[in-house]
Scaffold this motif. Structure first.
Motif, mmCIF file in Angstrom:
data_model
loop_
_atom_site.group_PDB
_atom_site.id
_atom_site.type_symbol
_atom_site.label_atom_id
_atom_site.label_comp_id
_atom_site.label_asym_id
_atom_site.label_seq_id
_atom_site.Cartn_x
_atom_site.Cartn_y
_atom_site.Cartn_z
ATOM 1 N N ASP A 1 0.814 -1.213 0.000
ATOM 2 C CA ASP A 1 0.000 0.000 0.000
ATOM 3 C C ASP A 1 0.851 1.269 0.000
ATOM 4 N N HIS A 2 2.133 1.138 0.313
ATOM 5 C CA HIS A 2 3.003 2.317 0.345
ATOM 6 C C HIS A 2 3.811 2.497 -0.942
ATOM 7 N N ILE A 3 3.736 1.542 -1.852
ATOM 8 C CA ILE A 3 4.504 1.662 -3.100
ATOM 9 C C ILE A 3 3.614 1.700 -4.335
ATOM 10 N N ILE A 4 2.314 1.676 -4.140
ATOM 11 C CA ILE A 4 1.378 1.498 -5.248
ATOM 12 C C ILE A 4 1.386 2.693 -6.218
ATOM 13 N N GLY A 5 1.854 3.869 -5.733
ATOM 14 C CA GLY A 5 1.880 5.058 -6.591
ATOM 15 C C GLY A 5 3.217 5.329 -7.243
ATOM 16 N N TYR A 6 4.119 4.356 -7.217
ATOM 17 C CA TYR A 6 5.489 4.549 -7.711
ATOM 18 C C TYR A 6 5.546 5.151 -9.116
ATOM 19 N N ASN A 7 4.910 4.529 -10.069
ATOM 20 C CA ASN A 7 5.042 4.966 -11.463
ATOM 21 C C ASN A 7 4.179 6.176 -11.819
ATOM 22 N N ALA A 8 3.492 6.722 -10.839
ATOM 23 C CA ALA A 8 2.761 7.975 -11.068
ATOM 24 C C ALA A 8 3.694 9.179 -11.058
ATOM 25 N N PHE A 9 4.943 8.974 -10.601
ATOM 26 C CA PHE A 9 5.903 10.077 -10.503
ATOM 27 C C PHE A 9 7.238 9.649 -11.126
ATOM 28 N N PRO A 10 7.243 9.402 -12.437
ATOM 29 C CA PRO A 10 8.440 8.853 -13.085
ATOM 30 C C PRO A 10 9.623 9.811 -13.103
ATOM 31 N N GLU A 11 9.363 11.104 -12.932
ATOM 32 C CA GLU A 11 10.443 12.095 -12.976
ATOM 33 C C GLU A 11 11.157 12.233 -11.632
ATOM 34 N N ALA A 12 10.634 11.628 -10.574
ATOM 35 C CA ALA A 12 11.178 11.816 -9.235
ATOM 36 C C ALA A 12 12.370 10.901 -8.968
ATOM 37 N N VAL A 13 13.309 11.409 -8.175
ATOM 38 C CA VAL A 13 14.440 10.615 -7.687
ATOM 39 C C VAL A 13 13.939 9.797 -6.502
ATOM 40 N N THR A 14 14.107 8.486 -6.552
ATOM 41 C CA THR A 14 13.536 7.616 -5.529
ATOM 42 C C THR A 14 14.516 7.374 -4.389
ATOM 43 N N ILE A 15 13.943 7.212 -3.179
ATOM 44 C CA ILE A 15 14.723 7.005 -1.959
ATOM 45 C C ILE A 15 14.079 5.884 -1.148
ATOM 46 N N ALA A 16 14.909 4.978 -0.645
ATOM 47 C CA ALA A 16 14.434 3.927 0.267
ATOM 48 C C ALA A 16 15.648 3.297 0.937
ATOM 49 N N SER A 17 15.391 2.401 1.862
ATOM 50 C CA SER A 17 16.473 1.767 2.605
ATOM 51 C C SER A 17 17.137 0.660 1.798
ATOM 52 N N ARG A 18 18.328 0.266 2.251
ATOM 53 C CA ARG A 18 19.031 -0.868 1.648
ATOM 54 C C ARG A 18 18.177 -2.134 1.740
ATOM 55 N N GLY A 19 17.494 -2.319 2.865
ATOM 56 C CA GLY A 19 16.623 -3.475 3.013
ATOM 57 C C GLY A 19 15.494 -3.488 2.008
ATOM 58 N N PHE A 20 14.964 -2.316 1.690
ATOM 59 C CA PHE A 20 13.919 -2.184 0.675
ATOM 60 C C PHE A 20 14.433 -2.682 -0.667
ATOM 61 N N VAL A 21 15.638 -2.291 -1.009
ATOM 62 C CA VAL A 21 16.238 -2.676 -2.290
ATOM 63 C C VAL A 21 16.531 -4.172 -2.320
ATOM 64 N N ALA A 22 17.009 -4.704 -1.195
ATOM 65 C CA ALA A 22 17.452 -6.100 -1.138
ATOM 66 C C ALA A 22 16.330 -7.081 -0.818
ATOM 67 N N ARG A 23 15.128 -6.599 -0.635
ATOM 68 C CA ARG A 23 14.023 -7.462 -0.218
ATOM 69 C C ARG A 23 13.883 -8.675 -1.135
ATOM 70 N N THR A 24 13.722 -9.843 -0.510
ATOM 71 C CA THR A 24 13.606 -11.085 -1.282
ATOM 72 C C THR A 24 12.178 -11.365 -1.733
ATOM 73 N N GLY A 25 11.195 -10.723 -1.118
ATOM 74 C CA GLY A 25 9.802 -11.028 -1.429
ATOM 75 C C GLY A 25 9.155 -10.069 -2.414
ATOM 76 N N LYS A 26 9.921 -9.578 -3.364
ATOM 77 C CA LYS A 26 9.381 -8.584 -4.298
ATOM 78 C C LYS A 26 8.245 -9.160 -5.153
ATOM 79 N N LYS A 27 8.389 -10.426 -5.573
ATOM 80 C CA LYS A 27 7.335 -11.034 -6.402
ATOM 81 C C LYS A 27 6.029 -11.131 -5.626
ATOM 82 N N GLU A 28 6.123 -11.459 -4.334
ATOM 83 C CA GLU A 28 4.924 -11.552 -3.512
ATOM 84 C C GLU A 28 4.264 -10.183 -3.356
#
Length: 280
Positions: A69-96
């Motif tokens: 519910d916190h990432i659902i609007g990601y592609n609504a702002f394609p011009e923005a520089v994205t920020i998140a934690s290392r854990g967010f990037v390394a998350r293993t459950g992305k497909k889920e």
């Protein structure tokens, strides 16, 4: 989309779903968008607002954690520089997580004007008090595991604003999908930051933003009490009536009782792991 809080620099939007907040902070240097979410018309309202305040500032898009519910609007702002934690990037459950996104839209027959995707991150938060300075605007980031393993909260130093993700809510007690011990450490970190940095506005991921210091303190203490009571119940292996009464005191207690039971299971597994480690 409803606006629940607004001042000269900060606008907090509130979704009809789970009272989820999306924040836009505007200075002469940056437009910071945090967790834009839920329904297409709600995200469109955030887009329209961002367009209305755009005077050429650099746009940044922060994800406080990887719940769908916190990432659902990601592609609504394609011009923005994205920020998140290392854990967010390394998350293993992305497909889920992506499946949760798609299941939500499929269930409610939702069509969006952009593709759903797991966010690709440009700026990675690796440690507490990681600082970004853009012109006169200073942003300080902290790691915030507990609710999830990959949480982040943010201070906008010049504005004395704390955007804390799924912590310090007035409509929820702590939801634990990582560990209780990590959640307690993040609460302590939030408490220290609020008082040391003289925070004047706290914005949770769900519920109401507050400018009242007493309310900030009460939310910290309520969260801490809940976690301590949860552990007391688990160790005694008996139902703790006052804890259930606390859960029932919330407005949406039927749903929250389900989350409370999930917390019990998470803590049970955490205590079992700790016991197994001690026996080695």
């Amino acid at each position: 989309m409803a606006v629940q809080y607004e001042d000269k620099y900060v606008t907090v939007f509130q979704s009809a779903l789970h009272q989820t907040t999306s924040t836009v902070a505007v200075t002469k240097d940056v437009i910071l968008i945090v967790d834009p979410t839920w329904l297409p018309e709600e995200i469109a309202a955030i887009q329209e607002y961002v367009e209305s305040v755009d005077e050429g500032q650099r746009k940044y898009l922060l994800f406080t954690h990887s719940d769908f519910d916190h990432i659902i609007g990601y592609n609504a702002f394609p011009e923005a520089v994205t920020i998140a934690s290392r854990g967010f990037v390394a998350r293993t459950g992305k497909k889920e997580t992506m499946q949760e996104l798609q299941d939500f839209d499929d269930h409610y027959y939702i069509q969006r004007p952009y593709v759903l995707d797991y966010p690709r991150i440009d700026i990675i938060i690796d440690y507490d008090e990681q600082i970004m300075e853009i012109g006169d605007t200073k942003l300080t980031f902290y790691l915030a595991p507990g609710h999830t393993p990959d949480g982040t909260f943010l201070i906008i130093n010049n504005l004395k604003v704390l955007i804390c993700g799924d912590y310090l809510s007035d409509v929820e007690f702590p939801f634990i999908t990582h560990t209780c011990s990590a959640y307690e450490r993040t609460l302590k970190k939030l408490e220290t930051v609020i008082f040391d940095k003289e925070i004047e506005l706290v914005i949770p991921g769900h519920g109401t933003a507050t400018t009242e210091l007493k309310e900030m303190r009460d939310r910290i203490e309520d969260s801490r009490w809940y976690l301590e009571a949860l552990k007391k119940e688990a160790v005694s292996n008996e139902d703790y009536d006052v804890l259930q009464a606390f859960v029932d005191s919330f407005l949406f207690s039927r749903f929250l009782s389900e989350k409370h039971n999930e917390n019990r299971e998470v803590l049970k597994k955490e205590l079992e792991r700790e016991q197994a480690e001690h026996q080695r």
